[in-house]
Design an enzyme around this catalytic site. Structure first.
Site, mmCIF file in Angstrom:
data_model
loop_
_atom_site.group_PDB
_atom_site.id
_atom_site.type_symbol
_atom_site.label_atom_id
_atom_site.label_comp_id
_atom_site.label_asym_id
_atom_site.label_seq_id
_atom_site.Cartn_x
_atom_site.Cartn_y
_atom_site.Cartn_z
ATOM 1 N N GLY A 1 1.030 -1.506 -0.276
ATOM 2 C CA GLY A 1 0.175 -0.153 0.223
ATOM 3 C C GLY A 1 0.783 1.097 -0.258
ATOM 4 N N THR B 1 1.908 2.688 -2.272
ATOM 5 C CA THR B 1 1.138 4.062 -3.019
ATOM 6 C C THR B 1 0.047 5.163 -2.549
ATOM 7 N N GLN C 1 -2.107 6.955 0.241
ATOM 8 C CA GLN C 1 -2.349 8.035 1.818
ATOM 9 C C GLN C 1 -0.735 7.783 2.878
ATOM 10 N N ALA D 1 -4.403 -2.201 1.234
ATOM 11 C CA ALA D 1 -6.440 -2.570 1.664
ATOM 12 C C ALA D 1 -7.704 -1.754 0.126
ATOM 13 N N GLN D 2 -8.309 -2.808 -0.111
ATOM 14 C CA GLN D 2 -9.445 -1.753 -0.844
ATOM 15 C C GLN D 2 -10.058 -1.344 0.453
ATOM 16 N N SER D 3 -9.960 -0.125 0.240
ATOM 17 C CA SER D 3 -10.157 0.848 1.991
ATOM 18 C C SER D 3 -11.366 1.668 1.714
ATOM 19 N N THR E 1 -8.206 -0.903 12.299
ATOM 20 C CA THR E 1 -9.008 0.470 12.129
ATOM 21 C C THR E 1 -10.103 -0.192 13.168
ATOM 22 N N GLU F 1 -12.700 1.448 11.791
ATOM 23 C CA GLU F 1 -14.744 0.468 11.736
ATOM 24 C C GLU F 1 -14.942 -0.894 11.772
ATOM 25 N N TYR G 1 -15.218 -4.120 4.120
ATOM 26 C CA TYR G 1 -14.604 -3.781 4.512
ATOM 27 C C TYR G 1 -14.119 -3.916 6.478
ATOM 28 N N LYS H 1 -11.437 -6.240 7.897
ATOM 29 C CA LYS H 1 -10.651 -5.972 8.840
ATOM 30 C C LYS H 1 -10.527 -6.939 9.954
ATOM 31 N N ARG I 1 -5.257 12.708 0.802
ATOM 32 C CA ARG I 1 -6.139 11.114 1.356
ATOM 33 C C ARG I 1 -6.563 11.353 -0.327
HETATM 34 P P1 NDP Z 1 -5.189 3.958 0.233
HETATM 35 O O1 NDP Z 1 -6.928 3.615 0.075
HETATM 36 O O2 NDP Z 1 -4.953 5.772 -0.219
HETATM 37 O O3 NDP Z 1 -3.836 3.338 0.266
HETATM 38 C C1 NDP Z 1 -4.179 2.055 -0.041
HETATM 39 C C2 NDP Z 1 -2.915 1.506 -1.331
HETATM 40 O O4 NDP Z 1 -3.453 -0.147 -0.889
HETATM 41 C C3 NDP Z 1 -2.636 1.756 -2.029
HETATM 42 O O5 NDP Z 1 -1.925 1.693 -2.499
HETATM 43 C C4 NDP Z 1 -3.477 1.387 -2.817
HETATM 44 O O6 NDP Z 1 -2.594 0.390 -4.357
HETATM 45 C C5 NDP Z 1 -3.341 -1.030 -1.667
HETATM 46 N N1 NDP Z 1 -3.820 -1.606 -2.314
HETATM 47 C C6 NDP Z 1 -5.181 -1.873 -2.415
HETATM 48 N N2 NDP Z 1 -5.581 -3.265 -2.901
HETATM 49 C C7 NDP Z 1 -4.451 -3.685 -2.888
HETATM 50 C C8 NDP Z 1 -4.419 -5.372 -3.140
HETATM 51 N N3 NDP Z 1 -5.007 -6.228 -3.990
HETATM 52 N N4 NDP Z 1 -2.526 -5.597 -3.313
HETATM 53 C C9 NDP Z 1 -1.833 -4.688 -3.020
HETATM 54 N N5 NDP Z 1 -1.868 -3.359 -2.188
HETATM 55 C C10 NDP Z 1 -3.183 -2.648 -2.747
HETATM 56 O O7 NDP Z 1 -5.663 4.072 2.544
HETATM 57 P P2 NDP Z 1 -5.136 4.832 3.475
HETATM 58 O O8 NDP Z 1 -3.488 5.353 3.463
HETATM 59 O O9 NDP Z 1 -5.512 5.627 3.980
HETATM 60 O O10 NDP Z 1 -5.196 3.940 4.451
HETATM 61 C C11 NDP Z 1 -3.927 2.811 5.035
HETATM 62 C C12 NDP Z 1 -4.435 1.323 5.473
HETATM 63 O O11 NDP Z 1 -4.732 1.707 6.898
HETATM 64 C C13 NDP Z 1 -5.057 1.157 4.735
HETATM 65 O O12 NDP Z 1 -5.201 -0.906 4.705
HETATM 66 C C14 NDP Z 1 -6.715 1.027 5.816
HETATM 67 O O13 NDP Z 1 -8.004 0.244 5.276
HETATM 68 C C15 NDP Z 1 -6.025 1.549 6.893
HETATM 69 N N6 NDP Z 1 -6.949 2.379 7.485
HETATM 70 C C16 NDP Z 1 -7.023 3.639 6.935
HETATM 71 C C17 NDP Z 1 -7.673 5.061 8.020
HETATM 72 C C18 NDP Z 1 -7.270 5.488 7.328
HETATM 73 O O14 NDP Z 1 -8.024 6.707 7.671
HETATM 74 N N7 NDP Z 1 -6.958 6.923 6.717
HETATM 75 C C19 NDP Z 1 -8.444 4.150 9.591
HETATM 76 C C20 NDP Z 1 -7.606 3.152 9.792
HETATM 77 C C21 NDP Z 1 -7.322 2.097 8.710
HETATM 78 P P3 NDP Z 1 -3.589 1.463 -5.191
HETATM 79 O O15 NDP Z 1 -3.237 2.890 -4.821
HETATM 80 O O16 NDP Z 1 -3.101 1.237 -6.851
HETATM 81 O O17 NDP Z 1 -4.994 2.400 -5.665
HETATM 82 P P1 GDR Z 2 -15.034 5.580 6.288
HETATM 83 O O1 GDR Z 2 -14.405 7.044 5.979
HETATM 84 O O2 GDR Z 2 -15.651 5.718 5.935
HETATM 85 O O3 GDR Z 2 -14.394 6.648 7.371
HETATM 86 O O4 GDR Z 2 -13.282 5.133 6.695
HETATM 87 P P2 GDR Z 2 -14.856 8.172 4.705
HETATM 88 O O5 GDR Z 2 -14.140 9.394 4.779
HETATM 89 O O6 GDR Z 2 -15.920 7.409 3.719
HETATM 90 O O7 GDR Z 2 -16.228 8.546 5.204
HETATM 91 C C1 GDR Z 2 -16.576 9.381 6.791
HETATM 92 C C2 GDR Z 2 -18.070 9.515 6.701
HETATM 93 O O8 GDR Z 2 -18.669 10.542 6.324
HETATM 94 C C3 GDR Z 2 -19.763 10.130 5.809
HETATM 95 N N1 GDR Z 2 -20.297 10.993 4.239
HETATM 96 C C4 GDR Z 2 -19.846 10.637 3.440
HETATM 97 N N2 GDR Z 2 -18.425 9.839 3.095
HETATM 98 C C5 GDR Z 2 -17.881 9.763 1.984
HETATM 99 N N3 GDR Z 2 -16.946 8.609 1.305
HETATM 100 N N4 GDR Z 2 -18.780 10.449 1.031
HETATM 101 C C6 GDR Z 2 -19.441 10.852 1.090
HETATM 102 O O9 GDR Z 2 -20.567 11.684 0.060
HETATM 103 C C7 GDR Z 2 -20.318 11.076 1.932
HETATM 104 N N5 GDR Z 2 -21.642 12.019 2.649
HETATM 105 C C8 GDR Z 2 -21.322 11.470 4.448
HETATM 106 C C9 GDR Z 2 -19.951 8.552 5.441
HETATM 107 O O10 GDR Z 2 -21.170 8.058 5.487
HETATM 108 C C10 GDR Z 2 -19.167 8.401 6.844
HETATM 109 O O11 GDR Z 2 -20.131 8.325 7.968
HETATM 110 C C11 GDR Z 2 -12.020 5.722 6.984
HETATM 111 C C12 GDR Z 2 -11.333 4.703 5.255
HETATM 112 O O12 GDR Z 2 -10.437 5.587 5.176
HETATM 113 C C13 GDR Z 2 -11.035 3.354 6.597
HETATM 114 O O13 GDR Z 2 -10.191 2.417 5.406
HETATM 115 C C14 GDR Z 2 -10.213 3.722 7.921
HETATM 116 O O14 GDR Z 2 -10.397 1.917 8.333
HETATM 117 C C15 GDR Z 2 -12.029 4.565 8.318
HETATM 118 O O15 GDR Z 2 -11.782 5.717 7.544
HETATM 119 C C16 GDR Z 2 -11.227 3.940 9.349
#
Ligand code: NDP
Ligand code: GDR
Length: 365
Positions: free
Chosen positions: A10, A12, A14, A89-91, A134, A136, A157, A161, A192
């Site tokens: 991951g 690439t 954030q 992850a598919q995040s 997470t 979540e 998701y 996790k 982000r």
């Molecule tokens: P991003 O969605 O920005 O990044 C996810 C990364 O995973 C990308 O590099 C993506 O590649 C890669 N990826 C997706 N699918 C696969 C796969 N099948 N094989 C290998 N790599 C893959 O997420 P964040 O940086 O925000 O989060 C990092 C991790 O932390 C994630 O696991 C997320 O679930 C977890 N997390 C994030 C939080 C947050 O608030 N940001 C909070 C809690 C947990 P590509 O660039 O090609 O899409």
């Molecule tokens: P989250 O983040 O689901 O908490 O997961 P997201 O920013 O997608 O949603 C946060 C809250 O905002 C509400 N919401 C919307 N969300 C999105 N994406 N788009 C909208 O238009 C919108 N309007 C309202 C959502 O319903 C939700 O309640 C993120 C990811 O980074 C996960 O990978 C990580 O595990 C958790 O944070 C902690």
């Protein structure tokens, strides 16, 4: 002494970009796994790639995928990491309702593949492993949430996790692997992904001010989240891995805000005061001065099951890791709006972890 070697999945994304930047500054050799994509997917790490070519910065990318065991075994064998950070992850929570099987494959089984690769290669006593767990996981369980709070996941998701969390605990207990979970609450930054709510908002604010967009469509405005800055959280991730005893830690700010508050603050940064009209689907956010509708609540963005309220208790990380967030909610929103305003003025530009504007990547593969 030889430099520590990190392997980041991951990279690439954030967090991957911020973590790679941090580890390079700490003297690591950093290897990252990137997926094959039909378009460029490395803009967040392009500055580091460029410095690798120009200055010999020890930053290397390799193709691989969490759904492909062979690529993981081969990479771990050739890189010989001392630390593995599984951030891949598919995040996206909403997307997981549409692609639940893929989400489970990447986010749950993917972790198992990495841990098994560690066993197959016989490095379970020499490598340290970090899993991106997470908030979540808590889902429907009311706040405040800590390491001892019951999990009640509310999306494919989060369920994937949950498996990942427990398989890490199991491999730690069964095989003595130094494997830890960081249970991270939402953390954001100018890097982000554009479809998460915070970045969607700050990009829209910039586009509206610059006359490129009229309205912003959103879902649930009343969801509350504990939002921190990714730069602070990757420091916490590193500290979790350095801790002598592998363990599970919450990283959070201990402060929650609603999506509505985020919207209001982001618009205030550009001098627009929002007032609200209506309720539920169709509710509108209106520019008090001009009377123009700027936000509209749209059914498309509501989830089949929502997580209403996340608020973390980070006291264990404070106590054992001496970790605390530094960047406030207000500073986070301001930085995101400022960077999106700056990006809106340029074309073909993206930001790297230091917030500098970079040009799009060149062909490399
Ligand atoms: P991003 O969605 O920005 O990044 C996810 C990364 O995973 C990308 O590099 C993506 O590649 C890669 N990826 C997706 N699918 C696969 C796969 N099948 N094989 C290998 N790599 C893959 O997420 P964040 O940086 O925000 O989060 C990092 C991790 O932390 C994630 O696991 C997320 O679930 C977890 N997390 C994030 C939080 C947050 O608030 N940001 C909070 C809690 C947990 P590509 O660039 O090609 O899409
Ligand atoms: P989250 O983040 O689901 O908490 O997961 P997201 O920013 O997608 O949603 C946060 C809250 O905002 C509400 N919401 C919307 N969300 C999105 N994406 N788009 C909208 O238009 C919108 N309007 C309202 C959502 O319903 C939700 O309640 C993120 C990811 O980074 C996960 O990978 C990580 O595990 C958790 O944070 C902690």
């Amino acid at each position: 002494m030889a430099s520590p070697i990190a392997l980041i999945t991951g990279v690439t994304g954030q967090d991957g970009a911020y973590l790679a930047d941090l580890l390079l500054k700490k003297g690591y050799v950093v290897h990252g796994i990137k997926r094959r994509s039909s378009s460029f997917n490395t803009p967040r790490v392009d500055d580091m790639l460029e410095r690798q070519v120009k200055e010999g910065l020890p930053f290397y990318l390799h193709h691989g995928d969490l759904t492909d065991s062979m690529s993981l075994v081969r990479l771990i064998q050739s890189v010989q990491p001392t630390e593995i950070y599984n951030l891949g992850a598919q995040s996206h929570v909403m997307v997981s309702f549409e692609t639940p099987e893929y989400t489970a494959n990447a986010d749950a089984t993917g972790v198992l593949r990495l841990l098994e690769a560690v066993r197959i290669l016989g490095i379970e006593r020499s490598v340290r492993f970090y899993q991106a767990s997470t908030s979540e996981l808590y889902g429907a369980t009311p706040p405040p949430q800590s390491e001892t709070t019951t999990f009640h996941p509310r999306s494919p998701y989060a369920v994937a996790k949950l498996y990942a969390y427990w398989i890490v605990v199991n491999y730690r207990e069964a095989y003595g692997i130094h494997a830890s979970n960081g249970i991270l609450f939402n953390h954001e930054s100018p890097l982000r992904g554009e479809t998460f709510v915070t970045r969607k908002i700050t990009r829209a604010v910039a586009a509206i001010v610059q006359g490129k967009q009229q309205e912003l469509l959103l879902g649930n405005l009343d969801a509350r989240r504990d939002w921190g800055h990714a730069a602070d959280y990757v420091e916490g991730i590193w500290r979790i891995v350095q801790h002598d005893v592998p363990d599970d830690f919450v990283l959070a700010t201990g402060e929650a805000h609603s999506v509505r508050e985020f919207v209001e603050l982001a618009f205030r940064e550009v001098g627009i005061d929002i007032s609200w009209e209506g309720q539920g689907i169709g509710e509108r956010g209106i520019d008090r001065k001009t009377g123009q509708t700027r936000i509209r609540v749209d059914a498309r963005y509501f989830r089949p099951t929502e997580v209403d309220f996340l608020l973390g208790d980070p006291s264990k990380a404070r106590r054992l890791l001496d970790w605390k967030h530094r960047i406030s909610f207000q500073e986070l929103v301001r930085e995101m709006v400022e960077v999106d305003l700056a990006l809106g003025k340029t074309s073909h530009s993206v930001v790297g972890p230091k917030g500098v504007t970079l040009r799009l990547s060149e062909v490399r593969d």
